[in-house]
Design an enzyme around this catalytic site. Sequence first.
Site, PDB file in Angstrom:
ATOM      1  N   GLU A 130      48.823  90.014  65.112  1.00  0.00           N
ATOM      2  CA  GLU A 130      48.646  90.802  63.887  1.00  0.00           C
ATOM      3  C   GLU A 130      49.657  91.940  63.859  1.00  0.00           C
ATOM      4  OE1 GLU A 130      43.883  90.235  63.213  1.00  0.00           O
ATOM      5  OE2 GLU A 130      44.539  91.848  64.536  1.00  0.00           O
ATOM      6  N   ASP A 152      38.316  87.133  66.921  1.00  0.00           N
ATOM      7  CA  ASP A 152      37.706  85.940  66.328  1.00  0.00           C
ATOM      8  C   ASP A 152      37.598  84.780  67.311  1.00  0.00           C
ATOM      9  OD1 ASP A 152      37.268  86.973  63.761  1.00  0.00           O
ATOM     10  OD2 ASP A 152      39.351  86.619  63.206  1.00  0.00           O
TER      11      ASP A 152
END
Length: 393
Positions: A163, A179
């Site tokens: 990210e 996640d």
Amino acid sequence: MIERRLFLGGTALAAGVPLLGAAGWSASRARPASARTRTRNSGALPVSFTNDSGRYPDDEILLYIVGTDLTTDEHCWVDSDGTPHPVSEDDNTDDGYTDYSIPLDSVPDDMTLPFMSGRIYIALGGKLGIRIVADGDGNPALQLPSGWVEDEPGFDVLHDSVEFTHSEDGMFCNTTMVDQFSVPIGIELAGQEDHATGFFVPGGRDAVFETLAGDADFGDLVFDDLRVIAPGHGLGVGRFDGSYYDPYVDRVWEYYADTDLVVTTNAGTFTGRVEGDELVFDGGVAPIARPSTADVLFCDGALDAPNDGITGPVAAIVGAALNRSTLLDHSEQPTDDPDGFYLDEVTNRYAAVFHENTEDGKAYGFAFDDVEDFASYVQDHGPSAFAVTLTPF
């Protein structure tokens, strides 16, 4: 202390994760390629990719760079030239999904990233399912892969992501297990200083899988040698106990009915006590309701942390202490000694195992793992190059 932050703010991305932290550069690593590339996009930042996985050759690895174009505020995908393109529902041409993939063996030496906030997905041995849908305002929006949904296209493909937010303020980036975890990835950022994080110790990936597979509470989160899903997502697919954290929360609520909980943030020090089903603080902090297991694991619901500078930082610190199970040992929070984390019988052992197996002890095992800088995050306000490495399995 802690400063809350926005990541992928205002977008309809399927799974944006906030980030904050710090990390150090390892002198043994190769420095990312210098900023010798020609500038083709606003803020073009050189980016390079190295495949040290030892499992897949470059021609079997696909990259997807997707997110929000910070110059237009539109969802976008990035091509191999580093040029962002607005997404469109017309892009769903591959059995109802897009094909924004960039084969690793076709990445040019002078590839760059534009000003954008998003993710770099890396898929090994197959394609991922990224679909464009209409958001609540009717605008085209990214629907990103969900590694915990077994019937989703790409579920059987090894994949992971990095990210980042790259803007005029600098480059802010992290690896993440919030996640799921599948592929060990390390990142390096050159600029005003040199930084590296996310690198696993030798055999670290195997240790993660073996440790969690043998855990009575977390073992069902492991899908063979494919991936481990986060326990929060395990709740939704029947692979994790929805009442797991209840005994610990009950003990915390009982303890702080008669004891002050003191939380210090950049905004000051706040004192709270449990009153009924709420943890009530002074100083204008919104009360924190008794959190459920889902609230703890997702750092949401009762532990929602608004970017208000007051309630948000307090909620983040309480959420981190619940995941690390330090609240009954320390009535002054946050705590910064990792030797005291994850010691209770009820704790987030999913997050713990990543910290045990990274070189710098940092990982993004849950959304508030940045509290006291334990997240696998780096930033630089004068970035010159970014490097992503698929590390050995």
